[in-house]
Design an enzyme around this catalytic site. Structure first.
Site, PDB file in Angstrom:
ATOM      1  N   ASP A  12       3.238  -4.077   3.552  1.00 20.08           N
ATOM      2  CA  ASP A  12       3.962  -4.476   2.334  1.00 20.08           C
ATOM      3  C   ASP A  12       4.402  -3.214   1.570  1.00 20.08           C
ATOM      4  O   ASP A  12       3.967  -2.991   0.453  1.00 20.08           O
ATOM      5  CB  ASP A  12       3.066  -5.367   1.449  1.00 20.08           C
ATOM      6  N   HIS A 250      -4.918   4.739   0.804  1.00 21.13           N
ATOM      7  CA  HIS A 250      -5.631   3.731   1.613  1.00 21.13           C
ATOM      8  C   HIS A 250      -4.989   3.467   2.987  1.00 21.13           C
ATOM      9  O   HIS A 250      -5.656   3.473   4.014  1.00 21.13           O
ATOM     10  CB  HIS A 250      -5.674   2.393   0.871  1.00 21.13           C
TER      11      HIS A 250
END
Ligand code: BDR
Ligand code: CA
Length: 327
Positions: A12, A250
């Site tokens: 995303d 991340h």
């Protein structure tokens, strides 16, 4: 010559997704079969162009597929996506990258169908990396679980086992965004497919510094310059929102945990449940039972920076060795 590792990326994008994708695209050992997009950090019409921007930037011919525009429980409700307020990633969702894009690589095939097609073509050979909510993966499982069981592995950026969440006290963003989907993925696949969670326990153990990002900008050519630009946006937000000076990237770490396992300093096997009750919605919880997922608990900073820079600027290995010698 060793065969390249076949990869599918579900994402995303997102600044940290952008760093992860750009790094994967630069890795000569990877054969990226496709990039599948899902609503998460921003709505689908915002995130899909970011994947297209990156394949254009790298002049690669890799299909980019659209996936779910909403979480599982909202499918069919025809809601307007309300996550535009998530300003962490900037108006374009990728740190105001300023990159243009074309639809050159936009595939007409939906993410879940594309995934199933590729797994049928290469059973037991594909490593799936997920960097966003797990909606597309759950939809593929609902359509054809037997085929999904023929993934070689799935590496998930998501969850938090021993740390507080980053979205609620208990939940990390990707799992929280579509906890029903995450629950299906763990329940239906963890016993059959090697599953690794790179959650906040692991990612927050490694904060990259401004110096490291500046080195990328000075020596990393146009990739380094782009990464430094979008990461500056990211680091500003980390400082003002979380009081962290530096970058916890991340999604990048998640890719490197798969491609460069030496970056993993501590891991544990555990039995994972995804909780759906109101208070704990989206929590990944270690429960009684034999370990069916691997959780990365600590990342080795030095190994990670070496692996990352070596992929992005192999021609500068002598400088990397000088500045960041093997520990
Ligand atoms: C995850 O949430 C998103 O904002 C990031 O892109 C990352 O995938 C971290 O919780
Ligand atoms: Ca992401």
């Amino acid at each position: 010559m060793e065969e390249k590792r076949k990869i599918l990326i579900d994402t995303d994008p997102g600044i940290d997704d952008g760093c992860a994708i750009l790094t994967a695209l630069s890795d000569p050992n990877l054969d990226i079969l496709g990039i599948m997009c899902v609503a998460g950090n921003k709505s689908l019409p915002v995130v899909t162009p970011n994947a297209l921007r990156l394949v254009d930037f790298e002049e690669r011919d890799i299909p980019v597929c659209e996936g779910s525009p909403c979480k599982l429980k909202e499918i069919g409700l025809d809601l307007v996506q309300e996550n535009e307020g998530v300003e962490f990633h900037g108006a374009d969702g990728m740190g105001e990258s300023g990159l243009s894009y074309t639809n050159r690589c936009l595939s007409p095939v939906k993410a879940w169908d594309f995934m199933l097609e590729k797994i049928k073509e290469y059973p037991d050979e594909i490593d799936l990396i997920t960097l966003g909510p797990l909606t597309n993966i759950a939809l593929a499982i609902q359509k054809d679980r037997e085929t999904m069981k023929r993934l070689r592995s799935i590496t998930i950026m998501g969850g938090s086992f021993e740390r507080e969440g980053n979205t609620t006290r208990y939940a990390e963003y990707n799992i929280w965004f579509d906890a029903e989907a995450a629950e299906i993925v763990v329940r239906e696949l963890a016993d059959d497919v090697k599953m690794t969670f790179v959650g906040l326990d692991g990612t927050h153990s490694c904060v990259l510094s401004f110096d490291e990002v500046k080195f990328l900008e000075f020596e990393g050519g146009r990739r380094g310059e782009l990464l430094s630009r979008i990461l500056t946006w990211y680091m500003r937000n980390y400082w003002f929102k979380d009081g962290i000076l530096g970058a916890v990237i991340h999604d990048l770490y998640t890719v490197l945990c798969l491609t460069h396992p030496e970056v993993i300093e501590e891991e544990k096997m555990l039995h994972c449940d995804v909780l759906l009750d109101d208070e704990h919605y989206g929590q990944t919880k270690e429960t009684e039972g034999s370990g069916n997922v691997r959780a990365v608990m600590k990342i080795n900073h030095r190994a990670l920076i070496r692996a990352w820079l070596s992929v992005l600027m192999p021609e500068k290995q002598h400088l990397i060795d000088q500045l960041f010698p093997e520990a």
